[in-house]
Design a protein around this motif. Sequence first.
Motif, PDB file in Angstrom:
ATOM      1  N   THR A   1       0.828  -1.205   0.000  1.00 37.46           N
ATOM      2  CA  THR A   1       0.000   0.000   0.000  1.00 37.46           C
ATOM      3  C   THR A   1       0.861   1.253   0.000  1.00 37.46           C
ATOM      4  N   GLU A   2       1.932   1.246   0.799  1.00 41.88           N
ATOM      5  CA  GLU A   2       2.799   2.428   0.868  1.00 41.88           C
ATOM      6  C   GLU A   2       3.462   2.697  -0.476  1.00 41.88           C
ATOM      7  N   LEU A   3       3.812   1.638  -1.205  1.00 41.64           N
ATOM      8  CA  LEU A   3       4.424   1.813  -2.524  1.00 41.64           C
ATOM      9  C   LEU A   3       3.417   2.419  -3.496  1.00 41.64           C
ATOM     10  N   VAL A   4       2.214   1.861  -3.540  1.00 40.44           N
ATOM     11  CA  VAL A   4       1.206   2.326  -4.485  1.00 40.44           C
ATOM     12  C   VAL A   4       0.862   3.786  -4.226  1.00 40.44           C
ATOM     13  N   VAL A   5       0.659   4.161  -2.968  1.00 38.76           N
ATOM     14  CA  VAL A   5       0.310   5.535  -2.625  1.00 38.76           C
ATOM     15  C   VAL A   5       1.443   6.482  -3.006  1.00 38.76           C
ATOM     16  N   PHE A   6       2.671   6.076  -2.719  1.00 37.70           N
ATOM     17  CA  PHE A   6       3.808   6.943  -3.032  1.00 37.70           C
ATOM     18  C   PHE A   6       3.932   7.136  -4.542  1.00 37.70           C
ATOM     19  N   ARG A   7       3.788   6.040  -5.305  1.00 37.95           N
ATOM     20  CA  ARG A   7       3.922   6.134  -6.749  1.00 37.95           C
ATOM     21  C   ARG A   7       2.822   7.006  -7.360  1.00 37.95           C
ATOM     22  N   LEU A   8       1.607   6.882  -6.869  1.00 34.47           N
ATOM     23  CA  LEU A   8       0.522   7.732  -7.352  1.00 34.47           C
ATOM     24  C   LEU A   8       0.856   9.209  -7.114  1.00 34.47           C
ATOM     25  N   ALA A   9       1.337   9.517  -5.915  1.00 35.11           N
ATOM     26  CA  ALA A   9       1.689  10.902  -5.589  1.00 35.11           C
ATOM     27  C   ALA A   9       2.857  11.378  -6.452  1.00 35.11           C
ATOM     28  N   PHE A  10       3.858  10.542  -6.608  1.00 38.23           N
ATOM     29  CA  PHE A  10       5.054  10.948  -7.347  1.00 38.23           C
ATOM     30  C   PHE A  10       4.742  11.222  -8.821  1.00 38.23           C
ATOM     31  N   PHE A  11       4.056  10.283  -9.476  1.00 36.22           N
ATOM     32  CA  PHE A  11       3.764  10.476 -10.900  1.00 36.22           C
ATOM     33  C   PHE A  11       2.817  11.658 -11.122  1.00 36.22           C
ATOM     34  N   PHE A  12       1.888  11.892 -10.169  1.00 39.71           N
ATOM     35  CA  PHE A  12       1.006  13.054 -10.281  1.00 39.71           C
ATOM     36  C   PHE A  12       1.816  14.344 -10.164  1.00 39.71           C
ATOM     37  N   VAL A  13       2.727  14.390  -9.198  1.00 37.38           N
ATOM     38  CA  VAL A  13       3.539  15.599  -9.002  1.00 37.38           C
ATOM     39  C   VAL A  13       4.415  15.859 -10.227  1.00 37.38           C
ATOM     40  N   VAL A  14       5.026  14.809 -10.768  1.00 40.08           N
ATOM     41  CA  VAL A  14       5.866  14.976 -11.961  1.00 40.08           C
ATOM     42  C   VAL A  14       5.047  15.530 -13.124  1.00 40.08           C
ATOM     43  N   THR A  15       3.845  15.000 -13.298  1.00 40.56           N
ATOM     44  CA  THR A  15       2.975  15.485 -14.367  1.00 40.56           C
ATOM     45  C   THR A  15       2.613  16.954 -14.159  1.00 40.56           C
ATOM     46  N   ALA A  16       2.165  17.288 -12.958  1.00 39.87           N
ATOM     47  CA  ALA A  16       1.730  18.664 -12.664  1.00 39.87           C
ATOM     48  C   ALA A  16       2.884  19.652 -12.802  1.00 39.87           C
ATOM     49  N   VAL A  17       4.039  19.292 -12.275  1.00 41.01           N
ATOM     50  CA  VAL A  17       5.195  20.185 -12.332  1.00 41.01           C
ATOM     51  C   VAL A  17       5.653  20.386 -13.780  1.00 41.01           C
ATOM     52  N   SER A  18       5.614  19.324 -14.566  1.00 40.03           N
ATOM     53  CA  SER A  18       6.025  19.440 -15.969  1.00 40.03           C
ATOM     54  C   SER A  18       5.093  20.361 -16.740  1.00 40.03           C
ATOM     55  N   VAL A  19       3.797  20.230 -16.499  1.00 39.92           N
ATOM     56  CA  VAL A  19       2.819  21.101 -17.170  1.00 39.92           C
ATOM     57  C   VAL A  19       3.049  22.551 -16.763  1.00 39.92           C
ATOM     58  N   ALA A  20       3.214  22.808 -15.466  1.00 40.64           N
ATOM     59  CA  ALA A  20       3.418  24.177 -14.975  1.00 40.64           C
ATOM     60  C   ALA A  20       4.712  24.771 -15.519  1.00 40.64           C
ATOM     61  N   LEU A  21       5.775  23.979 -15.545  1.00 41.46           N
ATOM     62  CA  LEU A  21       7.053  24.475 -16.060  1.00 41.46           C
ATOM     63  C   LEU A  21       6.965  24.782 -17.551  1.00 41.46           C
ATOM     64  N   ALA A  22       6.282  23.910 -18.302  1.00 44.23           N
ATOM     65  CA  ALA A  22       6.128  24.151 -19.739  1.00 44.23           C
ATOM     66  C   ALA A  22       5.387  25.462 -19.994  1.00 44.23           C
ATOM     67  N   ALA A  23       4.336  25.704 -19.217  1.00 45.19           N
ATOM     68  CA  ALA A  23       3.580  26.954 -19.379  1.00 45.19           C
ATOM     69  C   ALA A  23       4.451  28.159 -19.048  1.00 45.19           C
ATOM     70  N   THR A  24       5.231  28.053 -17.984  1.00 42.92           N
ATOM     71  CA  THR A  24       6.120  29.154 -17.592  1.00 42.92           C
ATOM     72  C   THR A  24       7.169  29.420 -18.658  1.00 42.92           C
ATOM     73  N   VAL A  25       7.758  28.356 -19.178  1.00 41.93           N
ATOM     74  CA  VAL A  25       8.804  28.498 -20.198  1.00 41.93           C
ATOM     75  C   VAL A  25       8.236  29.109 -21.467  1.00 41.93           C
ATOM     76  N   LEU A  26       7.075  28.618 -21.901  1.00 37.68           N
ATOM     77  CA  LEU A  26       6.486  29.127 -23.135  1.00 37.68           C
ATOM     78  C   LEU A  26       6.101  30.601 -22.988  1.00 37.68           C
ATOM     79  N   ARG A  27       5.568  30.956 -21.824  1.00 36.18           N
ATOM     80  CA  ARG A  27       5.215  32.358 -21.575  1.00 36.18           C
ATOM     81  C   ARG A  27       6.473  33.225 -21.551  1.00 36.18           C
ATOM     82  N   SER A  28       7.527  32.680 -20.961  1.00 39.39           N
ATOM     83  CA  SER A  28       8.773  33.440 -20.869  1.00 39.39           C
ATOM     84  C   SER A  28       9.421  33.618 -22.233  1.00 39.39           C
TER      85      SER A  28
END
Length: 423
Positions: free
Chosen positions: A198-225
Amino acid sequence: MSTRRSWFWPLNSLFVVLPSAAIFAVVLARTWEMLSWPYPVWVQASAHWHQQFVFAGPIAAAMACLWAVRLGGADRIWTQPQAPRMGSGVVARHLRLLLGWFVGSYVAALLPLTITTAVNGAIGAPQPGVMASGVLAMSAATAVGYVVGTLVRSLAVVPLVAVIFYGLDAFAAYGTDTFGAVIPQLYTDPVVGLAESTELVVFRLAFFFVVTAVSVALAATVLRSHSTGRHQSRLVRVGDVALYATAPAALIVTALITTPHLFQIEASADERICRTVDGIEYCVHQDNTPRLDQMITEFGRVLHRYGTTPTQFDGVWDHTLLLHTPMNGQPIDGALVARLEPDGSVDTLSSGLIPSLLGITRCAGSLPGEVETLYGNLADYLSTGRPIGVFNGMRPDEIRAWIHQHRDQLDDCTLQPQDLPRR
């Protein structure tokens, strides 16, 4: 006349459709054999929602990178100053398209496996969290590929992205538990009685979600810049990347330090069904009860050729009952350990059945050439039922009689050339 643009405008649809088809084809091909397995297991079928990332992930990441490179150039309208859709607007449009096709084709390719697993009465229950981790991993790969292309804006980076994502499989294979929390695919599939923790599954869900969200936010920032000229300074660009990478990096460090357990054992040796045949106790986990007769038949076939009650072991146990004990091809507490595979096969080879009967693994020194050949001939006969070499031309009852007569010498490695069968 309609002015509605294509989904894929301004690029050709092949930039998305072809990689989507490749993802679908490679995942379906790699799971095709599993569709006909007579004894499917839900923990294994669920795990393949992330295990199939090995090829699909690099395709999605590389093609998302290519899309961003082709559309992130300085000549594009949305990278110009005061562009009405610069930044998050264009990133949202691009990633809706890429995620819809790449992740959608990945999910579609896994549906046949999931459906047949359910229809064939699989052991256990579906693992929604495990499945979702695979979907999020594909989303993260697509988003990371896109942001890399947005940052670098060079075609040279596209094959590099593919190679890096494919290289993750090496970390999964050789890093075992160490990188399991942050690499989409694990080094092995779970089996009956073993589930992703359970601890592995929860951690992986959080990690992959964070990577996705951060990548989207960074792409928007870079493109705007890019459109405002802010990223003319390399120092500013590096600062943005470092800022957005803080959360994923912190999670990676946490995973490497704490290393969550990959699997949790749910089966117990107390949950066994046993039957004794010819002095050998055969036991399977209760979920594998339909396999008991098959296990008795497979091992009984070899023991019948051997022809006498073995002294080296007195039981054969389903591996599910002994998940806490590593298999090494040797009897454990007087019992051989056998894998009952979902494809319907019984793995007698890894159980060490024939080496245990012959005693060859206990021979410390070198054997005379003729004796060593006999061991090989006898192993072949016990495995296939075809007499070869020194046993060629002998009837099964004659071979059984010879084994019975020389059983102790075989077991303690004292067999001499003069003991070989003579015709």
